[in-house]
Design an enzyme around this catalytic site. Structure first.
Site, mmCIF file in Angstrom:
data_model
loop_
_atom_site.group_PDB
_atom_site.id
_atom_site.type_symbol
_atom_site.label_atom_id
_atom_site.label_comp_id
_atom_site.label_asym_id
_atom_site.label_seq_id
_atom_site.Cartn_x
_atom_site.Cartn_y
_atom_site.Cartn_z
ATOM 1 N N LYS A 12 0.858 -1.199 0.000
ATOM 2 C CA LYS A 12 0.000 0.000 0.000
ATOM 3 C C LYS A 12 0.893 1.248 0.000
ATOM 4 O O LYS A 12 1.969 1.223 -0.602
ATOM 5 C CB LYS A 12 -0.979 -0.041 1.179
ATOM 6 C CG LYS A 12 -1.734 -1.382 1.219
ATOM 7 C CD LYS A 12 -2.878 -1.435 2.178
ATOM 8 C CE LYS A 12 -3.553 -2.813 2.107
ATOM 9 N NZ LYS A 12 -4.704 -2.934 2.961
ATOM 10 N N GLU A 100 -9.623 -0.430 -1.382
ATOM 11 C CA GLU A 100 -9.238 0.954 -1.046
ATOM 12 C C GLU A 100 -9.326 1.847 -2.276
ATOM 13 O O GLU A 100 -9.648 3.039 -2.181
ATOM 14 C CB GLU A 100 -7.826 0.963 -0.427
ATOM 15 C CG GLU A 100 -7.868 0.419 0.999
ATOM 16 C CD GLU A 100 -6.634 -0.335 1.437
ATOM 17 O OE1 GLU A 100 -5.583 -0.209 0.784
ATOM 18 O OE2 GLU A 100 -6.722 -1.067 2.441
ATOM 19 N N GLU A 170 -11.110 -10.510 -0.933
ATOM 20 C CA GLU A 170 -10.745 -9.704 0.232
ATOM 21 C C GLU A 170 -12.010 -9.102 0.839
ATOM 22 O O GLU A 170 -12.474 -8.043 0.397
ATOM 23 C CB GLU A 170 -9.808 -8.568 -0.183
ATOM 24 C CG GLU A 170 -8.463 -9.017 -0.679
ATOM 25 C CD GLU A 170 -7.385 -7.970 -0.401
ATOM 26 O OE1 GLU A 170 -6.435 -8.295 0.304
ATOM 27 O OE2 GLU A 170 -7.512 -6.825 -0.871
ATOM 28 N N GLY A 176 -7.272 -4.839 7.341
ATOM 29 C CA GLY A 176 -6.676 -3.917 8.311
ATOM 30 C C GLY A 176 -7.419 -3.846 9.631
ATOM 31 O O GLY A 176 -7.196 -2.941 10.433
#
Ligand code: 13P
Length: 256
Positions: A12, A100, A170, A176
């Protein structure tokens, strides 16, 4: 199909040039000591570290991937990165449609599909991310959400193309958060995805396609998560930032 698991590090927006090089050095040292590790390993650093990491890992079993790219090949798109640019830095893989990107940059399934098609055309292997959010998970909509995502993201992808696609399941609620899906939950979604791929293509494709799991994978839970045969590896975020942890996860994937 090789039984090696595919273990992908998604850094990331972490690590500058020096930290990226240090990580690659640590991985190389480990691999030199331990010879062949039975896993397919991919590092996905930020764009700014791709070239430097590539130089470090050339000649090792580690492959390079990017975290995103644009769906045009060249032109006036200030700030964007083309598939050809990624290839010129040594990338073999590219992560597409990460949650994201969907959440913060409004990437839709249609955009992800454009990226998948151009990545394949340009000779990159897309790692296509899909997964339901917490609300959808609680509302038991997982299967319908990923059905829609996979249908749209793989639109017009040929049988030849799909051979170079990896799917990353995912669940957004697991990313996270420290709350991973259980091996059983992930296994059931992966089985659902294989059935879907069989309908879209055929049995052969559904058996051979790599479907990996991502979301709070750690050295502690990796072995359990990688045990089901239908889970072909992992897409690792936080735990891929330290070489030692990442190596433990790679080792946990070697399931006989
Ligand atoms: P974490 O491993 O930090 O949950 O991130 C998963 C992920 O988003 C990998 O792409």
């Amino acid at each position: 199909m090789a039984n090696n698991k595919l273990i992908v590090a998604n850094w990331k927006m972490n690590k500058g040039l020096v930290q990226s090089q240090q990580f690659a050095d640590e991985m190389k040292l480990y691999l030199e000591k331990h010879k062949v590790i039975e896993a397919d390993i991919v590092l996905c650093p930020p764009f700014t570290s791709l070239d430097a990491v590539n130089k470090k890992i050339t000649g090792t079993q580690i492959k390079l991937g990017a975290q995103n790219m644009y769906f045009e090949t060249i032109g006036a798109y200030t700030g964007e990165i083309s598939p050809g640019m990624l290839k010129s830095c040594g990338c073999e893989y590219v992560i597409l449609g990460h949650s994201e990107r969907r959440q913060y940059f409004n990437e839709t399934n249609a955009v992800v599909n454009k990226k998948v098609l151009i990545a394949l055309d340009e000779g990159l292997k897309p790692i296509v991310c899909i997964g339901e959010n917490l609300q959808e998970h609680e509302d038991k909509l997982t299967e319908s959400v990923i059905d829609e995502q996979i249908t749209a993201c793989l639109l017009h992808v040929s049988e030849e193309g799909i051979a170079n696609v990896t799917i990353a399941y995912e669940p957004v609620w697991a990313i996270g958060t420290g709350k991973n899906a259980t091996a059983h939950q992930a296994e059931s979604v992966h089985n659902f995805l294989r059935k879907k791929i069989k309908k879209m293509y055929n049995e052969e494709v559904s058996k051979n396609i790599k479907i990996i799991y991502g979301g709070s994978v750690t050295p502690e839970n990796a072995k359990e998560l990688f045990t089901p045969q239908t889970i072909n590896g992992g897409l690792i975020g936080g735990a891929s930032l330290e070489a030692e942890k990442f190596i433990k996860i790679i080792n946990a994937s070697n399931i006989k």
